[in-house]
Design a protein around this motif. Sequence first.
Motif, mmCIF file in Angstrom:
data_model
loop_
_atom_site.group_PDB
_atom_site.id
_atom_site.type_symbol
_atom_site.label_atom_id
_atom_site.label_comp_id
_atom_site.label_asym_id
_atom_site.label_seq_id
_atom_site.Cartn_x
_atom_site.Cartn_y
_atom_site.Cartn_z
ATOM 1 N N GLU A 1 -6.751 3.066 -7.775
ATOM 2 C CA GLU A 1 -7.062 3.127 -6.217
ATOM 3 C C GLU A 1 -8.002 1.987 -6.248
ATOM 4 O OE1 GLU A 1 -5.693 4.026 -4.036
ATOM 5 O OE2 GLU A 1 -5.266 6.258 -4.079
ATOM 6 N N THR B 1 2.740 1.504 -3.470
ATOM 7 C CA THR B 1 1.831 1.995 -4.656
ATOM 8 C C THR B 1 1.371 3.438 -4.477
ATOM 9 O OG1 THR B 1 0.119 0.715 -3.422
ATOM 10 C CG2 THR B 1 1.302 -0.341 -5.181
ATOM 11 N N GLN B 2 1.003 3.788 -3.122
ATOM 12 C CA GLN B 2 0.689 5.266 -2.970
ATOM 13 C C GLN B 2 1.402 6.244 -3.228
ATOM 14 O OE1 GLN B 2 -2.927 5.731 -2.666
ATOM 15 N NE2 GLN B 2 -2.843 3.468 -3.113
ATOM 16 N N SER C 1 -5.960 -1.319 -6.593
ATOM 17 C CA SER C 1 -5.145 -1.347 -5.187
ATOM 18 C C SER C 1 -6.084 -1.989 -4.244
ATOM 19 C CB SER C 1 -4.642 0.062 -5.014
ATOM 20 O OG SER C 1 -3.748 0.548 -5.823
ATOM 21 N N LEU D 1 1.874 6.534 -7.132
ATOM 22 C CA LEU D 1 0.649 7.268 -7.488
ATOM 23 C C LEU D 1 0.919 8.573 -7.329
ATOM 24 C CD1 LEU D 1 -2.103 7.369 -8.855
ATOM 25 C CD2 LEU D 1 -3.190 6.927 -6.404
ATOM 26 N N LEU D 2 1.273 9.136 -6.037
ATOM 27 C CA LEU D 2 1.354 10.452 -5.730
ATOM 28 C C LEU D 2 2.466 11.189 -6.487
ATOM 29 C CD1 LEU D 2 0.643 13.069 -3.883
ATOM 30 C CD2 LEU D 2 2.314 12.100 -2.246
ATOM 31 N N VAL E 1 0.635 -1.592 0.055
ATOM 32 C CA VAL E 1 -0.247 -0.256 0.236
ATOM 33 C C VAL E 1 0.997 1.341 0.178
ATOM 34 C CG1 VAL E 1 -1.532 1.537 1.280
ATOM 35 C CG2 VAL E 1 -1.929 -1.190 1.002
#
Length: 334
Positions: A150, A117-118, A153, A121-122, A114
């Motif tokens: 999302e 991946t976040q 994910s 993405l950011l 998590v």
Amino acid sequence: MSAFWSRLKDDFQLSIITLVGSLAVLGVTPYAVYRLGQRNWLVGFTDSFLVVGTVLAVCYAWRTGNTVRPGQFLAAIYSIGAFLVSIKLGTNGLFWMYVLILFNFFVVPPRQSVMVTQVTLLAVCLYGWLNPQEVFASHYQMGSFIVTYELSSIFAFVFAYRGRAQRRELSQLATEDPLTGIGNRRTMNKELDIAVADSRRYDIRFGLLVLDLDHFKQINDQFGHAVGDDVLVRFVNLVDAACRPSDRLFRLGGEEFVLLVPNVAREGLNGVATKIQQCVREVLRRPDGRAVTVSIGGCMLNGHTERESWLHEADACLYAAKDAGRDQIVIAAP
């Protein structure tokens, strides 16, 4: 070859890293060759780095048996690679972000996945916001990408989390006795094989005790199986308290247990057996107040080259202890 497949079968995480790594190498290598041929140096070298890093990580996992660090390394370099490909190729590069989601949730723990991946993405969205038209054609496209990313994910997280929990439960069922929490017969066989190998390689002395609660069937018949189960649990706790942390207790079946004692001589093995016998006799009681006793047979590993003969001799000593009137200890002579 059989050892190769056996290791893949026994180690799920290694098999996943090997499978995903192999697919990644096969899938990314053509892109690396094509982009280098087109003189797209940034993306070409990024793809090449991913291929080389994947091969090294898989080799490290096979050589050391450590799958955590290779998984974390691959998740990091693939996230960086997906970011670089996305900002260089724009919309066409964003498709690799979905592959990144699946990869991360397979090779590293869900919570770490998590976070990775976040962060990726950011980074992509921040770059796309600061550089319009380079990654996203519009803010609407960016919003659509964020929503689908999302959702993917979340689905991947739920699947990975449940999968890891189920594998952990299956591993416990396969290696632990569900009543007492100690190792079962399968675990015992593995540990005894390791002891035999360590004895040959490092000249470590091992002793083995087979313990059997006397007249245990009477407890089940008179007071019920719930009481019998409680006696078994309390017996295991007493043995654990009487032994060293390095000693390993296993449930062989029913009321019969096996204790593996490393770094011990015959006199020391007899001392361990005596301590357990006295502790059980003094502390463990049936509901009617009568003492529960244990018969113990044991032997040293000396002269045994395999687990079966070692365990057989200790078991024969147990039967000798029972024939001697129960609540007895018989340790095989050198």
